[in-house]
Design a protein around this motif. Structure first.
Motif, mmCIF file in Angstrom:
data_model
loop_
_atom_site.group_PDB
_atom_site.id
_atom_site.type_symbol
_atom_site.label_atom_id
_atom_site.label_comp_id
_atom_site.label_asym_id
_atom_site.label_seq_id
_atom_site.Cartn_x
_atom_site.Cartn_y
_atom_site.Cartn_z
ATOM 1 N N ALA A 1 0.867 -1.187 0.000
ATOM 2 C CA ALA A 1 0.000 0.000 0.000
ATOM 3 C C ALA A 1 0.899 1.231 0.000
ATOM 4 O O ALA A 1 1.357 1.683 1.048
ATOM 5 N N HIS A 2 1.180 1.742 -1.195
ATOM 6 C CA HIS A 2 2.044 2.914 -1.324
ATOM 7 C C HIS A 2 1.190 4.142 -1.614
ATOM 8 O O HIS A 2 0.499 4.197 -2.629
ATOM 9 N N GLU A 3 1.209 5.107 -0.722
ATOM 10 C CA GLU A 3 0.371 6.304 -0.816
ATOM 11 C C GLU A 3 -1.090 5.919 -1.071
ATOM 12 O O GLU A 3 -1.753 6.440 -1.956
ATOM 13 N N PHE A 4 -1.563 4.994 -0.264
ATOM 14 C CA PHE A 4 -2.955 4.550 -0.330
ATOM 15 C C PHE A 4 -3.751 5.063 0.870
ATOM 16 O O PHE A 4 -4.827 5.634 0.718
ATOM 17 N N PHE A 5 -3.206 4.875 2.063
ATOM 18 C CA PHE A 5 -3.940 5.230 3.282
ATOM 19 C C PHE A 5 -4.143 6.735 3.419
ATOM 20 O O PHE A 5 -5.110 7.180 4.046
ATOM 21 N N ASP A 6 -3.269 7.542 2.840
ATOM 22 C CA ASP A 6 -3.386 8.998 2.994
ATOM 23 C C ASP A 6 -4.634 9.549 2.315
ATOM 24 O O ASP A 6 -5.092 10.648 2.642
ATOM 25 N N ALA A 7 -5.184 8.819 1.345
ATOM 26 C CA ALA A 7 -6.358 9.303 0.618
ATOM 27 C C ALA A 7 -7.668 8.771 1.184
ATOM 28 O O ALA A 7 -8.735 9.103 0.673
ATOM 29 N N LEU A 8 -7.602 7.951 2.231
ATOM 30 C CA LEU A 8 -8.829 7.432 2.837
ATOM 31 C C LEU A 8 -9.489 8.519 3.698
ATOM 32 O O LEU A 8 -8.799 9.368 4.278
ATOM 33 N N PRO A 9 -10.802 8.511 3.818
ATOM 34 C CA PRO A 9 -11.511 9.567 4.548
ATOM 35 C C PRO A 9 -11.116 9.640 6.027
ATOM 36 O O PRO A 9 -10.937 8.607 6.679
ATOM 37 N N ILE A 10 -10.980 10.847 6.523
ATOM 38 C CA ILE A 10 -10.646 11.059 7.941
ATOM 39 C C ILE A 10 -11.766 11.812 8.653
ATOM 40 O O ILE A 10 -12.470 12.628 8.061
ATOM 41 N N HIS A 11 -11.933 11.521 9.930
ATOM 42 C CA HIS A 11 -12.748 12.345 10.815
ATOM 43 C C HIS A 11 -11.810 13.315 11.519
ATOM 44 O O HIS A 11 -10.694 12.952 11.908
ATOM 45 N N LYS A 12 -12.273 14.557 11.690
ATOM 46 C CA LYS A 12 -11.468 15.564 12.395
ATOM 47 C C LYS A 12 -12.187 15.966 13.677
ATOM 48 O O LYS A 12 -13.409 16.158 13.692
ATOM 49 N N PHE A 13 -11.404 16.111 14.754
ATOM 50 C CA PHE A 13 -11.972 16.454 16.060
ATOM 51 C C PHE A 13 -11.204 17.610 16.686
ATOM 52 O O PHE A 13 -9.980 17.702 16.564
ATOM 53 N N GLN A 14 -11.942 18.484 17.365
ATOM 54 C CA GLN A 14 -11.361 19.653 18.019
ATOM 55 C C GLN A 14 -11.729 19.620 19.508
ATOM 56 O O GLN A 14 -12.895 19.408 19.865
ATOM 57 N N ARG A 15 -10.735 19.821 20.353
ATOM 58 C CA ARG A 15 -11.016 19.925 21.792
ATOM 59 C C ARG A 15 -11.583 21.313 22.089
ATOM 60 O O ARG A 15 -11.018 22.329 21.677
ATOM 61 N N THR A 16 -12.692 21.380 22.792
ATOM 62 C CA THR A 16 -13.321 22.652 23.161
ATOM 63 C C THR A 16 -13.524 22.699 24.673
ATOM 64 O O THR A 16 -13.242 21.731 25.383
ATOM 65 N N GLU A 17 -14.039 23.816 25.163
ATOM 66 C CA GLU A 17 -14.324 23.941 26.594
ATOM 67 C C GLU A 17 -15.373 22.936 27.046
ATOM 68 O O GLU A 17 -15.415 22.540 28.213
ATOM 69 N N LYS A 18 -16.220 22.493 26.113
ATOM 70 C CA LYS A 18 -17.265 21.531 26.442
ATOM 71 C C LYS A 18 -16.858 20.091 26.160
ATOM 72 O O LYS A 18 -17.664 19.184 26.286
ATOM 73 N N GLY A 19 -15.611 19.898 25.767
ATOM 74 C CA GLY A 19 -15.137 18.553 25.447
ATOM 75 C C GLY A 19 -14.840 18.408 23.962
ATOM 76 O O GLY A 19 -14.784 19.393 23.219
ATOM 77 N N TRP A 20 -14.672 17.170 23.511
ATOM 78 C CA TRP A 20 -14.345 16.918 22.111
ATOM 79 C C TRP A 20 -15.564 17.132 21.216
ATOM 80 O O TRP A 20 -16.669 16.702 21.537
ATOM 81 N N ARG A 21 -15.337 17.836 20.120
ATOM 82 C CA ARG A 21 -16.384 18.059 19.132
ATOM 83 C C ARG A 21 -15.844 17.725 17.743
ATOM 84 O O ARG A 21 -14.676 17.983 17.438
ATOM 85 N N GLU A 22 -16.710 17.161 16.898
ATOM 86 C CA GLU A 22 -16.283 16.813 15.547
ATOM 87 C C GLU A 22 -16.338 18.036 14.639
ATOM 88 O O GLU A 22 -17.246 18.871 14.739
ATOM 89 N N VAL A 23 -15.352 18.140 13.742
ATOM 90 C CA VAL A 23 -15.323 19.203 12.735
ATOM 91 C C VAL A 23 -16.164 18.745 11.545
ATOM 92 O O VAL A 23 -16.002 17.625 11.049
ATOM 93 N N LEU A 24 -17.070 19.609 11.101
ATOM 94 C CA LEU A 24 -17.994 19.275 10.013
ATOM 95 C C LEU A 24 -17.832 20.249 8.854
ATOM 96 O O LEU A 24 -17.217 21.314 8.986
ATOM 97 N N VAL A 25 -18.402 19.881 7.711
ATOM 98 C CA VAL A 25 -18.417 20.749 6.531
ATOM 99 C C VAL A 25 -19.836 21.264 6.345
ATOM 100 O O VAL A 25 -20.797 20.491 6.322
ATOM 101 N N ASP A 26 -19.959 22.596 6.206
ATOM 102 C CA ASP A 26 -21.266 23.238 6.089
ATOM 103 C C ASP A 26 -21.245 24.204 4.911
ATOM 104 O O ASP A 26 -20.184 24.558 4.393
#
Length: 453
Positions: free
Chosen positions: A222-247
Motif C-alpha cells: 500500500a504505497h500512498e494509499f492510506f493517505d487518501a482514505l476519509p478522515i474524521h477531524k476532532f477539536q477539543r473545546t471547553e465543552k469537550g471533544w467536538r467533531e469538525v464538520l463541513v457546512d
C-alpha cells in the motif's frame, strides 16, 4: 544492527537495467501544512461544479456533514469523484509518487517482497496484492525484479491482484502491465472486473475491494494509499471533544466552510482515545478497518503487508490538505478538481492491527531505502552510465527519494508480519541434545541494515 542478505539480491542490485530513471519533472510532492477552519475562497467560476451542487444540496437538506463523508464524496463518488474521473498522477497531474520518480524505488520493493517470501519459508503460492496501484509503475518494477530472480522463486505460483476503484486508472494500469492482453471480466467472474496477463504470462486481476481478493499467502503493498482514505477531524473545546464538520457558508451559498459540531457525535464518542493529549486529532476509521482486514488475512493465510506513506506516529494534528497541479489547494474550493489527503497516523494503524500480528516501524523512507541497498544500486548505475544527462537524472531522483528535506524523512514505511516471522528459535527440551539448532528467522529487510554476503 546489520543483517546478512542473500547473494541473489546483491546480484540484482549490481545489475544494470535499460531504463535506470524515469523522466524527471519539477513538481511538488504531497507533503505540506494546511489551513483549517476557514472558508473556501472564490474559484472564479460562475457556475459551481456538479459535485459542489450535489454537496450543497445535501447539506442544506440534512445539515453539516463529517469531513470523512466530504472526502468520500469528493474522491470516490461513482459519477463525479476525483479518482473516478481523473488521471492525477505524473508531471501533468496533481501529484507525483516515488515509483514515478525512479524505478530503483520499485526494484527495492521487489527485493523486499522476495525477502519476506523467503522469510516465510518459500510458500508455493505468492499473491502480490497492491492497494491503489496508481499507473502500475510500482507493480511493473516489482514484476521485473521477479523476472530477474525467477531462479529464486523457483516453481512458486505468482499472481498479481490490484485493488482499484478508478476505471480510468485501471485502464492505464492494464495498458502498462499487460499491453493489449487484458479484458473486462464477465458476470461469472464475480468480484473481478478485469483480467489480463503480462507479457511473461503472469495473471493479473482487478478488484474494487480488498475483501474480494482470493485467500492465500499474500504480500500486500500500500504505497500512498492510506493517505487518501476519509478522515474524521476532532477539536477539543471547553465543552469537550467536538467533531469538525463541513457546512454551506450562509453568506455565500455556493461555497463551503468548516464548523464545529454543537454537541457530541457518534464518531467523537467512539473514535477518540481517553488519554488523548492533542487538541486537534484526525482519525481514519476506514484505514483502521482495512488494517484489521490485512492483519486477519496475514494471521489466517500467511504473508506480510508493507505500508509506505507520509505520516507520523501519533504526534501531528491538522494535516488535511489538497493538491492541484502540484500546488497546495484549498480543500473546500472546487471539490472534485483536486486531490485530498491527510498524513497517516501509524500509531492508530498499529493499535487497530491488534496483537495478532507483529508490527515493524515506522522508519523514514531514507532509512528504509538505505537499508535496502539504494546506495549500492546507485553506485552500479552511475558506474555503468556515461551519458551526462542520464547521470544527472539518476542523482536528482536519488536526492528526491532520500534527501531529508524532500521525501527522505516525510515518507515512512510500516509493516505487518505474521507472528511466526519474528519468533525466536525453540530451545531443546529435557536432556536430549540437538546437533543442529533451529535456524534464526531472517531479519526484516528495510527495517534492518543489510550486509551482503
Amino acid at each position: 544492527m546489520r543483517a546478512t542478505f542473500c547473494v541473489k539480491a546483491h546480484q540484482l542490485l549490481s545489475r544494470g537495467f535499460i531504463h535506470p530513471v524515469r523522466p524527471s519533472a519539477a513538481v511538488r510532492w504531497r507533503s505540506a501544512p494546511s489551513r483549517l477552519l476557514c472558508s473556501s475562497p472564490p474559484d472564479g467560476e460562475n457556475k459551481p461544479p456538479s459535485i459542489l451542487r450535489h454537496l450543497t444540496s445535501k447539506i442544506k437538506a440534512t445539515g453539516p456533514i463529517p469531513v470523512a463523508e466530504y472526502m468520500k464524496e469528493v474522491l470516490t463518488n461513482p459519477v463525479t469523484g476525483y479518482y473516478v474521473r481523473n488521471n492525477m498522477l505524473g508531471p501533468e497531474g496533481d501529484f507525483i509518487t516515488s515509483p514515478e520518480i525512479s524505478q530503483i524505488f520499485g526494484e527495492l520493493i521487489g527485493v523486499w517482497i522476495i525477502s519476506e517470501w523467503m522469510g516465510a519459508g518459500r510458500p508455493k503460492q505468492l499473491q502480490l496484492v497492491e492497494l491503489g496501484p496508481g499507473k502500475g509503475s510500482l507493480a511493473s518494477d516489482v514484476l521485473r525484479v521477479f523476472s530477474q530472480l525467477r531462479s529464486v522463486l523457483g516453481e512458486a505460483s505468482v499472481s498479481l491482484h490490484l485493488v482499484e476503484v478508478s476505471p480510468a486508472l485501471s485502464l492505464l494500469q492494464a495498458q502498462n502491465l499487460t499491453g493489449n492482453r487484458s479484458w473486462e471480466a464477465d458476470g461469472e467472474d464475480g468480484p473481478v472486473y478485469r483480467r489480463g496477463e503480462t507479457e511473461a504470462g503472469l495473471p493479473v486481476s482487478w478488484y474494487r475491494r480488498l475483501d474480494d481478493v482470493p485467500t492465500g499467502f499474500s504480500i500486500f503493498i500500500a504505497h500512498e494509499f492510506f493517505d487518501a482514505l476519509p478522515i474524521h477531524k476532532f477539536q477539543r473545546t471547553e465543552k469537550g471533544w467536538r467533531e469538525v464538520l463541513v457546512d454551506v457558508d450562509p453568506e455565500k451559498s455556493d461555497e463551503l466552510r468548516f464548523v464545529v459540531a454543537p454537541s457530541s457525535t457518534l464518531a467523537s464518542t467512539t473514535l477518540l482515545q481517553a488519554e488523548e493529549r492533542r487538541d486537534h486529532v484526525e482519525v481514519c476509521a476506514e484505514g483502521g478497518v482495512i488494517v484489521q482486514q490485512l492483519a486477519r488475512r496475514i494471521v489466517e493465510d500467511g504473508g506480510a503487508a508493507l505500508i509506505a506513506d507520509y505520516g507520523h506516529d501519533g504526534a501531528k494534528t491538522d494535516t488535511f490538505r489538497g493538491f492541484k497541479g502540484h500546488q497546495l489547494h484549498d480543500v473546500l474550493s472546487s471539490p472534485g478538481s483536486a486531490d485530498l489527503t491527510a498524513d497517516v497516523d501509524f500509531s492508530y494503524l498499529r493499535r487497530m492491527a491488534g496483537g495478532g500480528v507483529a508490527c515493524v516501524g515506522p522508519v523514514t523512507q531514507r532509512v528504509f531505502l538505505k537499508n535496502m541497498g539504494i546506495d549500492t544500486r546507485m553506485q552500479v548505475l552511475l558506474r555503468n552510465c556515461s551519458d551526462p544527462s542520464t547521470r544527472q537524472q539518476l542523482i536528482s531522483s536519488y536526492d528526491m527519494l532520500t534527501n531529508p528535506a524532500k521525501m527522505g524523512e516525510r515518507f515512512h514505511f510500516f509493516s505487518l508480519l505474521h507472528p511466526s516471522r519474528l519468533a525466536k528459535p525453540k530451545k531443546p527440551e529435557g536432556l536430549k541434545l540437538e546437533k543442529k539448532r533451529s535456524p534464526a528467522p531472517l531479519p526484516v529487510a528495510g527495517f534492518t541494515e543489510l550486509r551482503f554476503a
